[in-house]
Design an enzyme around this catalytic site. Structure first.
Site, PDB file in Angstrom:
ATOM      1  CD  GLU A   1      -4.236 -19.369  71.138  1.00 40.37           C
ATOM      2  OE1 GLU A   1      -4.354 -18.218  71.610  1.00 40.37           O
ATOM      3  OE2 GLU A   1      -5.189 -20.024  70.684  1.00 40.37           O
TER       4      GLU A   1
ATOM      5  CG  ASP B   1      -5.892 -13.861  73.782  1.00 37.72           C
ATOM      6  OD1 ASP B   1      -6.637 -13.153  74.457  1.00 37.72           O
ATOM      7  OD2 ASP B   1      -5.681 -15.062  74.056  1.00 37.72           O
TER       8      ASP B   1
ATOM      9  CG  ASP C   1       6.530 -25.062  63.960  1.00 38.86           C
ATOM     10  OD1 ASP C   1       5.928 -24.191  64.611  1.00 38.86           O
ATOM     11  OD2 ASP C   1       7.772 -25.178  63.975  1.00 38.86           O
TER      12      ASP C   1
ATOM     13  CG  HIS D   1      -1.899 -18.318  67.200  1.00 38.51           C
ATOM     14  ND1 HIS D   1      -2.205 -17.752  65.984  1.00 38.51           N
ATOM     15  CD2 HIS D   1      -2.761 -17.773  68.091  1.00 38.51           C
ATOM     16  CE1 HIS D   1      -3.219 -16.909  66.129  1.00 38.51           C
ATOM     17  NE2 HIS D   1      -3.573 -16.908  67.403  1.00 38.51           N
TER      18      HIS D   1
END
Length: 631
Positions: free
Chosen positions: A543, A179, A534, A490
């Site tokens: 992530e 993020d 994956d 991710h």
């Protein structure tokens, strides 16, 4: 025919998710082995058979009879024979065979076999930079526009500020994970880990180039990259010395490039977890940067002392995630372990007895120890004490050393009847298992530094090999490296850009047999090391995060540095700086009441750190750090 990025990634996912028709019969480090280092591979169905290693011209270099196959519990029923081919000490490319059948992947042996991986793991942090564009000159095909200038960040009410229309400037720093948030407690341990990597291997890293914008200056590239984040961390300190917990939007951004994630950002919370953490990092930074930038080093120690003062005065202030905020909370940190870590670092560079006295209020025992993480910083304190035996009292230093070695010996004992040679147990395969593995490797390197016993270095190499391919899924968990690297992390930039391959140098979180996201159908408590998917939908297994990359960089970078220089860190090395740290807590509580006043700030006057208070009329008064007014 040209296929889309989405289809290409889907095909990759399918190939990994479905058992391959021609699965590897040997699992190995897919990147490379050091010429004079440990070399091992896990071979399936080969017990009692000859494993023949041939060079690139087909000549036999070594023949080893595979030992009895042994089961590694996290691999389930896939028993393996651990074949050691360390006798090959000539650089080159080799291939292993059982009979006429190739097994495993090409084996690369070189003096600098791990240098590319080291650079890649460190370059990840450049790719995570906020507030700047990444031009093609430095980012190649992963070039992108600048995102999140963070020059007009608002105060959230949780900071204690009342003017919620006011803004501060808090640019730079690294995006924390997949993020776009920036979090002090996670940033702190990550930054500290990289600082330790440099501190322990200065001769190797002083000339290692990462191809970043600062590469042509007089400062080692690793320190230039770390400073990008330190500069941001310094902006997170409020005028009263307390440190904001995080800088994020109120909710996570969607899967867009950084420049398109334009929601309002806030500094959120202000409490002791982030403040102690900040002080510890700045204390070490003040020493390391002093030879290169004396002014910056002084700025770091002033900030550390101010944070220390605020945390003492606000010792019951803990961060609570606000109800209107949905970004990462980082709320379960064990505060007293961070305080111990900070006291050890501050004492190490100052020798001030009152800091040692405060540290000794917490018993240093094995019972309190836990592997280092953003939640638990006890072992960071042990690292600082044990590697500075001439600074700390002998009984404390000896105890810290014994705690490290006891934990390291526990990891080594797990290698008994372990066909993969990997010191990981089932319980390690939770969220961020590759970060857990890397931190175990970091601890093992510290055990090696303290003893020079090769068994610790060998166990650390085993963990590195596991991450780079010696695992039952035959995967390199480092993007962009190895024959079969993971492809779908991710990670928002990797999902939103137009490049099929993800940003290189990122460690995936790894197998997690308790996953609750899209990967839960792959959960296998009987084969925890295979519980992985994956796919970018799986934040629980796939992530990426700075606090996982940092210990991996420490692990692989230290192994390469030790091989390249022929030495490891000398624990008799003295700090390059010596600071006077004021005795705290201060005598009276005047400044406690003013802890959220915007009119209060720290200044340096006459080479001393003082607190400046300004009343409504603009009149200024100055106090020392004990709260006594200076006339």
């Amino acid at each position: 025919m040209k296929i889309s990025k989405t289809i290409a990634k889907a095909l990759t996912i399918s190939a990994i998710a479905t058992p391959a028709l021609f699965a590897a019969t040997a699992f190995q480090n897919q990147v490379g082995y050091l010429t004079n280092g440990l070399k091992q591979m896990a071979v399936i169905d080969a017990a009692g058979k000859d494993v023949v290693f041939k060079d690139s011209e087909g000549n036999v270099a070594l023949t080893i009879t595979a030992p009895e196959a042994e089961t590694w519990i996290p691999a389930g029923d896939t028993a393996a024979s651990l074949v050691d081919f360390s006798e090959i000490k000539t650089a080159g490319t080799y291939q292993a065979y059982v009979g006429d059948e190739k097994i495993g992947h090409p084996i690369v042996i070189a003096d600098d076999a791990l240098e590319g991986v080291t650079k890649g793991a460190l370059k990840f942090f450049y790719f995570q930079r906020a507030s700047t564009e990444l031009p093609e000159e430095f980012a190649g095909k992963y070039a992108r526009a600048a995102g999140h200038p963070d020059t007009a960040v608002k105060y959230h009410a949780s900071t204690g500020h009342t003017d919620l229309d006011a803004t501060i400037s808090s640019p730079k720093g690294w995006y924390d994970a997949g993020d776009y948030g920036k979090y002090v407690v996670n940033s702190g341990i990550s930054t500290y880990t990289l600082l330790q990597l440099y501190q322990h291997n200065k001769d190797y890293f002083k000339d290692l180039k990462l191809n970043i914008p600062e590469s042509n200056n007089e400062i080692p590239d690793i320190l230039d990259e770390i400073k990008w984040n330190l500069d941001w961390m310094l902006t997170m300190q409020d005028t009263d010395g307390g440190v904001f917990h995080k800088l994020t939007t109120k909710q996570f951004a969607s899967n867009v490039m950084p420049e398109k994630a334009t929601s309002q950002r806030y500094v959120i919370g202000k409490a002791q977890e982030a403040t102690w953490n900040f002080a510890a990092v700045m204390a070490l930074a003040s020493e390391i940067y002093q030879p290169y930038d004396e002014e910056f080093a002084k700025k770091c120690i002033v900030a550390a002392e101010a944070a220390y003062r605020w945390a003492i005065a606000n010792s019951t202030t803990y961060f609570v995630q606000p109800s209107d905020v949905g970004t990462g909370s980082y709320t379960s940190a064990v505060e007293w372990t961070t305080r111990m870590w900070m006291l050890a670092e501050m004492y190490r560079i100052s020798g001030e007895q009152h800091l040692l006295d405060s540290l000794k209020k917490w018993p240093i025992t094995r019972k309190k120890a836990a592997l280092q993480s953003w939640q638990h910083n006890y072992m960071l304190c042990m690292f600082s004490i044990a590697t500075n035996p001439d600074i700390f009292e002998k009984d404390i230093a000896d105890t810290a050393k014994s705690i490290i070695l006891d934990m390291a010996d526990g990891y080594i004992s797990s290698l008994d009847t372990n066909g993969y040679g990997v010191p990981l147990v089932k319980e390690d395969f939770m969220w961020g298992s590759n970060g857990i593995a890397s931190n175990k490797g970091m601890l093992l390197i510290h055990a090696y530094i303290l003893t020079k016993d090769e068994k610790y270095l060998s166990a650390a190499i085993g963990i590195m090999d596991y991450i780079l391919g010696r695992n039952p899924l035959d995967l390199s968990y480092l993007t962009g490296f190895g024959v079969n690297p993971i492809m779908n992390p991710h990670h928002r930039p990797s999902r939103a850009d137009t490049v099929v391959a993800p940003v290189p140098g990122m460690i995936a979180g790894g197998p997690n047999y308790k996953s609750t996201d899209c990967s839960k159908s792959y959960n296998n408590p009987n084969a925890a090391a295979k519980s992985y998917y994956d796919n970018s939908c799986s934040y629980a297994t796939n992530e990426v995060a700075i606090n996982w990359n940092a210990p991996f960089a420490y692990l692989v970078g230290s192994i390469q540095a030790i091989a390249a220089t022929g030495k490891s860190y000398d624990v008799t090395t003295k700090p390059e700086t010596h600071y006077q740290i004021a005795s705290i807590p201060f005598a009276k509580g005047n400044l406690r009441k003013a802890s959220f006043q915007e009119s209060q700030r720290l200044v340096v006057r006459g080479q001393a750190i003082q607190v400046e208070l300004k009343d409504r009329s603009g009149n200024k008064r100055y106090f020392n750090l004990k709260g006594k007014q200076i006339h």
